[in-house]
Design a protein around this motif. Sequence first.
Motif, PDB file in Angstrom:
ATOM      1  N   UNK A  25     -36.376  25.089  42.393  1.00 36.37           N
ATOM      2  CA  UNK A  25     -37.412  24.392  43.150  1.00 36.37           C
ATOM      3  C   UNK A  25     -36.843  23.063  43.628  1.00 36.37           C
ATOM      4  N   UNK A  26     -37.044  22.768  44.892  1.00 40.74           N
ATOM      5  CA  UNK A  26     -36.519  21.515  45.403  1.00 40.74           C
ATOM      6  C   UNK A  26     -37.082  21.150  46.760  1.00 40.74           C
ATOM      7  N   UNK A  27     -36.620  20.014  47.275  1.00 32.98           N
ATOM      8  CA  UNK A  27     -37.000  19.536  48.602  1.00 32.98           C
ATOM      9  C   UNK A  27     -35.996  20.054  49.618  1.00 32.98           C
ATOM     10  N   UNK A  28     -36.470  20.456  50.772  1.00 35.51           N
ATOM     11  CA  UNK A  28     -35.590  20.750  51.887  1.00 35.51           C
ATOM     12  C   UNK A  28     -35.035  19.443  52.447  1.00 35.51           C
ATOM     13  N   UNK A  29     -33.840  19.508  52.976  1.00 38.81           N
ATOM     14  CA  UNK A  29     -33.295  18.337  53.665  1.00 38.81           C
ATOM     15  C   UNK A  29     -34.109  18.091  54.937  1.00 38.81           C
ATOM     16  N   UNK A  30     -34.103  16.870  55.472  1.00 38.95           N
ATOM     17  CA  UNK A  30     -34.881  16.595  56.694  1.00 38.95           C
ATOM     18  C   UNK A  30     -34.594  17.582  57.826  1.00 38.95           C
ATOM     19  N   UNK A  31     -33.346  18.018  57.946  1.00 38.86           N
ATOM     20  CA  UNK A  31     -32.984  18.934  59.031  1.00 38.86           C
ATOM     21  C   UNK A  31     -33.529  20.339  58.829  1.00 38.86           C
ATOM     22  N   UNK A  32     -33.864  20.692  57.578  1.00 37.18           N
ATOM     23  CA  UNK A  32     -34.336  22.045  57.266  1.00 37.18           C
ATOM     24  C   UNK A  32     -35.839  22.103  57.027  1.00 37.18           C
ATOM     25  N   UNK A  33     -36.528  20.978  57.222  1.00 36.10           N
ATOM     26  CA  UNK A  33     -37.970  20.958  56.986  1.00 36.10           C
ATOM     27  C   UNK A  33     -38.719  21.813  58.004  1.00 36.10           C
ATOM     28  N   UNK A  34     -39.923  22.215  57.597  1.00 35.95           N
ATOM     29  CA  UNK A  34     -40.847  22.892  58.494  1.00 35.95           C
ATOM     30  C   UNK A  34     -41.174  21.978  59.671  1.00 35.95           C
ATOM     31  N   UNK A  35     -41.287  22.577  60.854  1.00 38.16           N
ATOM     32  CA  UNK A  35     -41.557  21.798  62.058  1.00 38.16           C
ATOM     33  C   UNK A  35     -42.933  21.139  61.990  1.00 38.16           C
ATOM     34  N   UNK A  36     -42.960  19.810  61.943  1.00 37.39           N
ATOM     35  CA  UNK A  36     -44.213  19.075  61.869  1.00 37.39           C
ATOM     36  C   UNK A  36     -44.528  18.565  60.475  1.00 37.39           C
ATOM     37  N   UNK A  37     -43.640  18.819  59.504  1.00 44.52           N
ATOM     38  CA  UNK A  37     -43.888  18.377  58.121  1.00 44.52           C
ATOM     39  C   UNK A  37     -43.166  17.070  57.829  1.00 44.52           C
ATOM     40  N   UNK A  38     -43.743  16.284  56.917  1.00 41.03           N
ATOM     41  CA  UNK A  38     -43.061  15.102  56.413  1.00 41.03           C
ATOM     42  C   UNK A  38     -42.160  15.452  55.238  1.00 41.03           C
TER      43      UNK A  38
END
Length: 494
Positions: free
Chosen positions: A211-224
């Motif tokens: 379980x982890x955070x996605x990197x900014x480049x891999x985030x869902x479109x429109x998510x913080x």
Amino acid sequence: MAKELKDLTKSDDNYSQWYNDLVMKAGLAENSAVRGCMVIKPYGYAIWEKMQAALDKMFKDTGHQNAYFPLFIPKSFFSREANHVEGFAKECAVVTHYRLKNDPEGKGVVVDPAAKLEEELIVRPTSETIIWNTYKNWIQSYRDLPILCNQWANVVRWEMRTRLFLRTAEFLWQEGHTAHATREEAIAEAEKMVHVYESFAQDWMALPVVVGHKSPNERFAGAEDTLTIEALMQDGKALQSGTSHFLGQNFAKAFDVQYVNKEGKQEYVWATSWGVSTRLMGALIMAHSDNNGLVLPPKLAPIQVVMVPIYKSAEQLAAICERFDAIAAELKKRGISVKIDDRDNVRPGFKFAEYELKGVPVRLAMGGRDMENGTIELVRRDTLEKQTVSLEGLEDLIEQLMTDIQQGIFQKALNYRNSMITKVDSWEEFKQVLDEKGGFISAHWDGTVETEVAIKEATKATIRCIPLDAEDEEGVCIFSGKPSQRRVLFARSY
């Protein structure tokens, strides 16, 4: 069935072909007449139904309710959230007309140009926009919050390169969409739901996940922020198996969704969305199965116990089936699903191969000598261990086996996953491990998109996640040599 098993490609020879063979030969799914779409066959859908039922209960136990929103979304809705439209623009199927008519030249039917829509409609790739347009009507005051909705639905993302379950133009999923009064509540919701997915993967699918955070480049479109569960398949590639997004106030602002707080002031609502899809079927297959076919965790197996009579006469068959009926009745009382296969047009050996291919956790066989001795042959699918056991206490034994097999499958996958996490500290070591071993690579990264993209272009490896339990650790980025505060997990992926 014996021939089909013989024709099953070995996973070591061609993992991709092994997977495709298994999906089709085990009767899970097949390609449809529509390019990129699949038909989920009854046996495959039965597994999905068990997944759906377990997840649905988990959602409801955490306070969520099911709703349903339209399949079609006005195109203008997508333009309101810039990152969202950019993220999905290349995958959208667009409806432009609403009627067909006979071709005047007699060549079938054509689109009626007079039936052009005033505004084009997008076949939903995801539902944030249509749902937040709806929430605007539902939310006026802090008393209307939180809204905790989930939707079971199909979505369309026009993929050019497709694989059954893993990536298809249309697929089934659930998507949760929640609205909250505060940032803290929304963040807590996103974190709660990714742990619900973690529990489901590990407790039901016997699938260990990071379980982890996605990197900014891999985030869902429109998510913080995007939280993810990442699983490792037996070929050393990662599979994103579920995501939970903290959307901030982006969609609330795009659709002007405000509420009056306790002080009487207007505030924008805070949002989350989260989902898993039939991609979980692909994870289930690739994480556990072998060259004999599927290996299903008992909790998700449509048939948990199959019984095969071995007989020489109709009288013997009737006597064996009478014994089977009594055993089956007791197992069903204990919540264990059973099938008695008394078909007379195929041999027992064919049946054995068929149920191995389909991943049935426990197979029982009884012949005339077993009848006389009060015994039965038992084979467990996960280990292929065969033993002759007494009929006395059989139901207790099988009930315990359901637990043992479930735990055994998880432990095997966990041992493999842990053996495939490698720490590296140099670029050369990174490339060597990636090519020779695969799996998750724990390495330092400088936190920049530029470095992330450069590593992907050079190796096809992406940052799968920044693990929640990643400890602060001074180091230098394997690619740029710049300072790094913690390690992240890289892998090649599906």
